[in-house]
Write a protein that holds these residues in place. Structure first.
Motif, PDB file in Angstrom:
ATOM      1  N   SER A   1       0.827  -1.452  -0.352  1.00 38.17           N
ATOM      2  CA  SER A   1       0.054  -0.082  -0.264  1.00 38.17           C
ATOM      3  C   SER A   1       1.401   1.117   0.062  1.00 38.17           C
TER       4      SER A   1
ATOM      5  N   LYS B  99       1.191   4.358   0.055  1.00 36.24           N
ATOM      6  CA  LYS B  99       0.461   6.181   1.180  1.00 36.24           C
ATOM      7  C   LYS B  99       1.560   7.496   0.857  1.00 36.24           C
TER       8      LYS B  99
ATOM      9  N   THR C   3     -12.278  12.612   1.965  1.00 36.80           N
ATOM     10  CA  THR C   3     -11.218  11.641   3.053  1.00 36.80           C
ATOM     11  C   THR C   3      -9.483  12.095   3.139  1.00 36.80           C
TER      12      THR C   3
ATOM     13  N   CYS D 213      -6.393  10.211   2.577  1.00 32.47           N
ATOM     14  CA  CYS D 213      -6.223   8.739   1.385  1.00 32.47           C
ATOM     15  C   CYS D 213      -5.813   9.063   0.714  1.00 32.47           C
ATOM     16  N   ARG D 214      -5.812  10.284  -0.471  1.00 30.11           N
ATOM     17  CA  ARG D 214      -5.861  10.003  -1.684  1.00 30.11           C
ATOM     18  C   ARG D 214      -3.757   9.591  -1.498  1.00 30.11           C
ATOM     19  N   TYR D 215      -3.252  10.504  -1.077  1.00 31.50           N
ATOM     20  CA  TYR D 215      -2.103  11.031  -1.094  1.00 31.50           C
ATOM     21  C   TYR D 215      -1.150  11.205  -1.862  1.00 31.50           C
TER      22      TYR D 215
ATOM     23  N   CYS E 239      -3.177   2.386  -3.418  1.00 29.78           N
ATOM     24  CA  CYS E 239      -3.516   1.730  -2.255  1.00 29.78           C
ATOM     25  C   CYS E 239      -5.236   1.547  -1.657  1.00 29.78           C
TER      26      CYS E 239
ATOM     27  N   VAL F  26      -8.338   1.818   0.181  1.00 29.84           N
ATOM     28  CA  VAL F  26      -8.158   3.442   0.622  1.00 29.84           C
ATOM     29  C   VAL F  26     -10.055   2.839   0.627  1.00 29.84           C
TER      30      VAL F  26
ATOM     31  N   ASP G 111      -6.463   4.435  -5.504  1.00 33.21           N
ATOM     32  CA  ASP G 111      -5.294   5.500  -5.407  1.00 33.21           C
ATOM     33  C   ASP G 111      -4.516   4.349  -5.882  1.00 33.21           C
TER      34      ASP G 111
END
Length: 171
Positions: free
Chosen positions: A12, A14, A63, A65-67, A116, A118, A143
């Motif tokens: 994953s 990040k 979110t 968590c798109r990084y 990743c 999510v 992602d």
């Protein structure tokens, strides 16, 4: 790439560098999802590809968590087109969408694209943000992109319990 290498190497990511995913690679990833098996071949998955900076910014409101991924795939399913299993307690929606997402995640690794999985978002809020039909349920977002320079899998990535702790042979 050998399948064993795909499953061993995939992690994953990040922290993405923001570079776009090439069209041919993205299409190969999407095709892997299309080929995934579904219960009774209902193919209830609904795949949304987000690459527009405006929509990616909206996604960031739902979110964290798109990084910095350049491409995000939203995996949903049509709740009105699922197979209900005997007993009526479960249906195929979540599992079929999960199989589709897993095929795409592994295809990404095979294509040299980092990813990743999510789930850190409110699915209903995500569906509203994207104006999805009410009959669709968002399962996850994937992602996609390329790891930022120096970013590697987290140290615990390769730590796995032995099979004896997770597998039981019934006789």
């Amino acid at each position: 790439m050998e399948f064993t290498q795909v499953v061993q190497n995939r992690y994953s990511c990040k922290k993405f560098d923001g570079q776009p995913v090439e069209k041919a690679k993205l299409e190969a990833i999407l095709e892997a999802g299309r080929l995934a098996p579904t219960a009774k071949n209902l193919q209830e998955q609904r795949i949304y590809v987000i690459q527009s900076e405006a929509i990616l910014e909206k996604l960031d409101q739902v979110t964290p968590c798109r990084y910095n991924a350049s491409t995000v795939i939203v995996v949903a399913f049509d709740k009105n087109n699922v197979f209900t299993y005997p007993g009526g307690q479960r249906d195929s929606g979540v599992e079929d969408a999960t199989i589709v997402a897993t095929h795409m995640l592994l295809a990404a690794e095979n294509a040299g694209v980092d990813s990743c999985w999510v789930n850190f978002f409110n699915p209903e809020e995500m569906a509203r943000l994207l104006n999805l039909p009410e009959n669709e349920e968002v399962l996850m977002i994937l992602d996609l992109g390329y790891a930022a320079e120096g970013f590697k899998a987290l140290p615990a990535h390769s730590q796995r319990k032995p099979l004896a702790e997770t597998v039981t042979y019934l006789e």
